[in-house]
Design a protein around this motif. Structure first.
Motif, PDB file in Angstrom:
ATOM      1  N   GLY A 134       1.003  -1.435  -0.127  1.00 13.53           N
ATOM      2  CA  GLY A 134       0.186  -0.101   0.363  1.00 13.53           C
ATOM      3  C   GLY A 134       0.384   1.235  -0.206  1.00 13.53           C
ATOM      4  O   GLY A 134       0.431   2.489  -0.162  1.00 13.53           O
ATOM      5  N   LYS A 135       1.850   1.208   1.135  1.00  8.64           N
ATOM      6  CA  LYS A 135       2.581   2.128   0.569  1.00  8.64           C
ATOM      7  C   LYS A 135       2.711   3.291  -0.864  1.00  8.64           C
ATOM      8  O   LYS A 135       3.830   3.736  -1.454  1.00  8.64           O
ATOM      9  N   VAL A 136       3.678   1.852  -1.566  1.00  5.15           N
ATOM     10  CA  VAL A 136       4.024   1.915  -2.957  1.00  5.15           C
ATOM     11  C   VAL A 136       3.180   2.765  -3.669  1.00  5.15           C
ATOM     12  O   VAL A 136       3.388   3.024  -4.416  1.00  5.15           O
ATOM     13  N   LYS A 137       2.134   1.456  -3.758  1.00  7.40           N
ATOM     14  CA  LYS A 137       0.917   2.039  -4.155  1.00  7.40           C
ATOM     15  C   LYS A 137       0.260   3.348  -4.187  1.00  7.40           C
ATOM     16  O   LYS A 137       0.413   4.185  -5.162  1.00  7.40           O
ATOM     17  N   LEU A 138       0.430   3.861  -2.543  1.00  9.23           N
ATOM     18  CA  LEU A 138       0.272   5.409  -2.562  1.00  9.23           C
ATOM     19  C   LEU A 138       1.647   6.181  -3.269  1.00  9.23           C
ATOM     20  O   LEU A 138       0.804   7.526  -3.481  1.00  9.23           O
ATOM     21  N   GLN A 139       2.310   6.094  -3.169  1.00 11.91           N
ATOM     22  CA  GLN A 139       3.792   7.423  -4.618  1.00 11.91           C
ATOM     23  C   GLN A 139       3.422   6.368  -5.240  1.00 11.91           C
ATOM     24  O   GLN A 139       3.741   7.512  -5.969  1.00 11.91           O
ATOM     25  N   GLN A 140       3.085   5.828  -5.601  1.00 14.95           N
ATOM     26  CA  GLN A 140       2.982   5.929  -7.194  1.00 14.95           C
ATOM     27  C   GLN A 140       1.814   6.438  -7.586  1.00 14.95           C
ATOM     28  O   GLN A 140       1.864   6.730  -8.932  1.00 14.95           O
ATOM     29  N   ASN A 141       0.464   6.820  -6.692  1.00 12.14           N
ATOM     30  CA  ASN A 141      -0.278   7.973  -7.307  1.00 12.14           C
ATOM     31  C   ASN A 141      -0.816   8.451  -6.112  1.00 12.14           C
ATOM     32  O   ASN A 141      -1.989   8.713  -5.612  1.00 12.14           O
ATOM     33  N   PRO A 142       0.489   9.523  -6.650  1.00 10.61           N
ATOM     34  CA  PRO A 142       0.002  11.188  -5.335  1.00 10.61           C
ATOM     35  C   PRO A 142      -0.865  11.703  -5.643  1.00 10.61           C
ATOM     36  O   PRO A 142      -0.950  11.961  -6.952  1.00 10.61           O
ATOM     37  N   GLY A 143      -2.218  12.088  -4.691  1.00  7.90           N
ATOM     38  CA  GLY A 143      -2.914  12.867  -4.683  1.00  7.90           C
ATOM     39  C   GLY A 143      -4.323  12.216  -5.714  1.00  7.90           C
ATOM     40  O   GLY A 143      -5.025  12.767  -6.027  1.00  7.90           O
ATOM     41  N   LYS A 144      -3.805  10.767  -5.610  1.00  3.65           N
ATOM     42  CA  LYS A 144      -4.956  10.007  -6.684  1.00  3.65           C
ATOM     43  C   LYS A 144      -6.103   9.371  -5.491  1.00  3.65           C
ATOM     44  O   LYS A 144      -7.721  10.124  -5.662  1.00  3.65           O
ATOM     45  N   PHE A 145      -5.867   9.406  -4.625  1.00  9.59           N
ATOM     46  CA  PHE A 145      -7.294   9.681  -3.170  1.00  9.59           C
ATOM     47  C   PHE A 145      -8.235  10.817  -2.814  1.00  9.59           C
ATOM     48  O   PHE A 145      -9.901  10.793  -3.244  1.00  9.59           O
ATOM     49  N   ASP A 146      -7.381  11.857  -2.732  1.00 10.52           N
ATOM     50  CA  ASP A 146      -8.060  12.982  -2.926  1.00 10.52           C
ATOM     51  C   ASP A 146      -8.371  13.325  -4.080  1.00 10.52           C
ATOM     52  O   ASP A 146      -9.637  13.852  -3.774  1.00 10.52           O
ATOM     53  N   GLU A 147      -8.728  13.218  -5.313  1.00  7.58           N
ATOM     54  CA  GLU A 147      -9.164  13.354  -6.036  1.00  7.58           C
ATOM     55  C   GLU A 147     -10.854  12.770  -6.410  1.00  7.58           C
ATOM     56  O   GLU A 147     -11.129  13.008  -6.766  1.00  7.58           O
ATOM     57  N   LEU A 148     -10.200  11.090  -6.035  1.00  8.11           N
ATOM     58  CA  LEU A 148     -11.835  10.373  -5.625  1.00  8.11           C
ATOM     59  C   LEU A 148     -12.203  11.076  -4.405  1.00  8.11           C
ATOM     60  O   LEU A 148     -13.832  10.894  -4.416  1.00  8.11           O
ATOM     61  N   ASP A 149     -11.359  11.484  -3.534  1.00 12.48           N
ATOM     62  CA  ASP A 149     -12.633  11.922  -1.879  1.00 12.48           C
ATOM     63  C   ASP A 149     -13.002  12.702  -2.453  1.00 12.48           C
ATOM     64  O   ASP A 149     -14.156  13.347  -2.058  1.00 12.48           O
ATOM     65  N   ASP A 185     -14.794   9.163   7.597  1.00 15.39           N
ATOM     66  CA  ASP A 185     -12.878   8.261   7.128  1.00 15.39           C
ATOM     67  C   ASP A 185     -13.583   6.958   6.477  1.00 15.39           C
ATOM     68  O   ASP A 185     -13.446   6.839   5.500  1.00 15.39           O
ATOM     69  N   LEU A 186     -14.646   6.284   6.892  1.00 19.39           N
ATOM     70  CA  LEU A 186     -15.021   4.528   6.125  1.00 19.39           C
ATOM     71  C   LEU A 186     -15.534   5.074   5.539  1.00 19.39           C
ATOM     72  O   LEU A 186     -15.351   4.799   4.354  1.00 19.39           O
ATOM     73  N   PHE A 187     -16.363   6.198   5.223  1.00 17.25           N
ATOM     74  CA  PHE A 187     -17.509   6.719   4.267  1.00 17.25           C
ATOM     75  C   PHE A 187     -16.743   6.407   2.777  1.00 17.25           C
ATOM     76  O   PHE A 187     -16.525   6.534   1.465  1.00 17.25           O
ATOM     77  N   ARG A 188     -15.293   7.646   3.745  1.00 14.07           N
ATOM     78  CA  ARG A 188     -14.892   8.503   2.585  1.00 14.07           C
ATOM     79  C   ARG A 188     -14.125   7.397   1.245  1.00 14.07           C
ATOM     80  O   ARG A 188     -13.670   7.279   0.111  1.00 14.07           O
ATOM     81  N   VAL A 189     -13.280   6.442   2.687  1.00 18.48           N
ATOM     82  CA  VAL A 189     -12.608   5.441   2.198  1.00 18.48           C
ATOM     83  C   VAL A 189     -13.100   4.357   0.903  1.00 18.48           C
ATOM     84  O   VAL A 189     -12.996   3.595  -0.013  1.00 18.48           O
ATOM     85  N   PRO A 218      -4.630   6.441   8.966  1.00 17.67           N
ATOM     86  CA  PRO A 218      -4.976   8.122   8.310  1.00 17.67           C
ATOM     87  C   PRO A 218      -6.212   6.720   7.128  1.00 17.67           C
ATOM     88  O   PRO A 218      -5.982   6.303   6.884  1.00 17.67           O
ATOM     89  N   ALA A 219      -7.195   7.608   6.432  1.00 18.40           N
ATOM     90  CA  ALA A 219      -7.459   6.984   5.442  1.00 18.40           C
ATOM     91  C   ALA A 219      -7.283   7.157   4.085  1.00 18.40           C
ATOM     92  O   ALA A 219      -7.138   6.216   3.863  1.00 18.40           O
ATOM     93  N   GLU A 220      -6.565   8.310   3.290  1.00 21.85           N
ATOM     94  CA  GLU A 220      -5.348   8.242   2.406  1.00 21.85           C
ATOM     95  C   GLU A 220      -4.821   6.197   2.527  1.00 21.85           C
ATOM     96  O   GLU A 220      -4.833   5.658   1.588  1.00 21.85           O
ATOM     97  N   GLN A 221      -4.129   6.113   3.503  1.00 27.34           N
ATOM     98  CA  GLN A 221      -3.652   4.865   3.770  1.00 27.34           C
ATOM     99  C   GLN A 221      -4.059   3.999   3.713  1.00 27.34           C
ATOM    100  O   GLN A 221      -3.827   2.668   3.480  1.00 27.34           O
TER     101      GLN A 221
END
Length: 506
Positions: A134-149, A185-189, A218-221
């Motif tokens: 998950g850490k690698v995925k987060l680094q490969q997709n910076p800002g993706k979760f915020d975009e989805l959120d 946070d659960l709803f956001r994820v 946290p929610a993004e992780q």
């Protein structure tokens, strides 16, 4: 757990019906209630029938199990680790996490053994991110979760997700309050996942998985760890037709014949379909079945070794619940047998006993994959081709890392001290520290050459560090070591960095 849009598998109780251990109506309260480690008092507690709310070390309301009959037993008779042992384990895990790629490449067996012993609570969330990828995925997709959120989401999923929020661990302080930060946070994820994989949408069994992750990060992780679970560890589990879980039910039943012929024969005679007892076990990774201390230990091993841990836990429970003639005397019919599997003996779910049995059970990835091919062939002969074309299952952290398309950036913690942009970059943090004799020897050399040093002040990165008395070797640094990313290397292996501390929940 049923897919929200489908009728396959066991159905979730209808709103307003009788729910064992869940709350259909949580009185509204403040978004957050101040609570210390031992006890707290607030309007949430009073509204929900707790005049004085005491919280255990995992965040659950003490005494709520007896009052409400929670389906996920809380922590009692815990296996306490001595403080000194815990501190030693924390130090070892910090070293591993700060040099993760090296440990995964050369010492994966040691990581596996340490996961079997249990990840220290203070580092569990961070370790799960590294193990799952998950850490690698987060680094490969910076800002993706915020975009989805920030995206509105599909209304057909939002309504279903919102109805499920208050059913997830309602006796945990993070989720006890309707509309509180935990439920938000659960709803956001969950909403983000429906946007990330719109062809899958939302499955009710994803909610407890996401909730457990949110208790530790946290929610993004948590979102990226959920993605890894759904795509790498348990692919196809949450698809519309639940074909993958049905296939794994047949695999489990076949493996049971080797592990416990007595239990296998009894279930065969009673014609009990594996889906009746293993669906919630597997789809929720036992988060709603075992005592909480056992859940965490199972998840530690699951993130490291993959789905074989889920199979082993299921086989151990079946073996010790139905594996002898004496235990079967009270299970003469289907109803009695299913009730036995729904109300498992606390002894066989106890942390130390269960973990030891799981570690020693001789069920390997190769056996699971061989059985998978057999059951897949039978499925195709009787039912045709699978409608869900999920990616291949990866068995644990090492397989996930090896499957990651390279080259990838090495995982490095963020720096404790952030340098200004114009500061010279630091040398590679992998360099070994000097011994005291080496430092004294260099100091003598510097004293002899002090006249030259006065005329030529150090300007290179290595010379700056050496002049400052740092423990890094004062040798010429290759150009690649002066890349901007290395300026973020931390200087201490003994403390959590400022950004990584966000990934660490006590």
């Amino acid at each position: 757990m049923a897919k929200s849009r489908g009728e396959n598998g066991p159905r979730a109780p209808a709103a307003g019906g009788s729910l064992s251990g869940t709350r259909e109506s949580l009185a509204p309260g403040p978004d957050a209630v101040a609570a210390d480690e031992l006890s707290s008092l607030g309007s949430d507690s009073e509204a929900n029938g707790f005049a004085e709310r005491r919280i255990d070390k995992f965040g659950f309301i003490v005494g709520s199990q007896g009052a409400e009959g929670a389906p996920y037993p809380l922590s009692h008779r815990l296996e306490e680790v001595p403080l000194e042992v815990l501190r030693q384990r924390e130090s070892k895990w910090l070293d591993m996490l700060n040099n993760w790629d090296k440990w995964m490449a050369k010492k994966h067996k040691k990581i596996r053994l340490r996961c079997q012993k249990g990840i220290p609570p203070s580092l569990r969330g961070r370790a799960w991110q590294y193990l799952s990828g998950g850490k690698v995925k987060l680094q490969q997709n910076p800002g993706k979760f915020d975009e989805l959120d920030m995206s509105p989401g599909d209304p057909k999923w939002l309504d279903v997700i919102e109805r499920d929020l208050h059913r997830q661990f309602p006796f945990h302080e993070m989720f006890v309050s309707r509309g509180g930060h935990g439920q938000q946070d659960l709803f956001r994820v969950l909403k983000a996942y429906t946007l990330y994989r719109p062809e899958e949408g939302y499955c009710q069994a994803q909610a407890p998985i996401a909730a457990v992750l949110l208790m530790h990060m946290p929610a993004e992780q948590a979102f990226w760890c959920l993605v890894q679970i759904c795509e790498k560890y348990l692919p196809g589990y949450y698809s519309e037709k639940l074909e993958a879980i049905q296939l794994d039910g047949e695999i489990l039943f076949s493996l049971l014949h080797r592990v416990s012929p007595v239990a296998h024969k009894h279930l065969s005679r009673q014609k009990i379909d594996p889906l009746l007892y293993m669906t919630e076990w597997f789809m929720c990774a036992f988060a709603r079945t075992l005592p909480w201390s056992s859940v965490l230990r199972v998840w530690d091993m699951f993130f490291c070794e993959g789905v074989k841990i889920i199979f082993r836990v299921g086989l151990v429970l079946l073996k010790h619940a139905l594996g002898s003639p004496e235990k079967l005397k009270a299970c003469q019919g289907q109803y009695e047998t299913i009730e036995r599997l729904r109300s498992l003996s606390p002894k066989i779910m106890q942390e130390a006993f269960l973990v030891q049995e799981v570690v020693e059970l001789p069920v390997t990835e190769r056996q699971i994959e061989r059985e998978h091919l057999i059951q897949l062939r039978r499925w195709q002969e009787t039912r045709g081709e699978l409608q869900c074309h999920s990616p291949p299952r990866l068995h644990g952290a090492k397989a996930i890392l090896e499957a990651e398309p390279g080259p990838w950036a090495a995982l490095q913690p963020s720096p404790s001290i952030r340098l200004p942009p114009d500061a010279a970059p630091l040398p590679d943090s992998k360099a070994r520290p000097k011994s005291s004799k080496q430092i004294q020897k260099e100091q003598r050399k510097q004293a002899k050459a002090s006249g030259q040093l006065d005329q030529a002040p150090p300007t290179g990165p290595a010379e700056v560090v050496a002049a400052a008395g740092d423990a890094c070797p004062s040798r010429d640094i290759p150009p690649k070591d002066l890349a901007p990313q290395n300026s973020a290397h931390h200087l201490s292996h003994e403390s959590l960095t400022s950004q990584e501390s966000e990934d660490t929940y006590l």
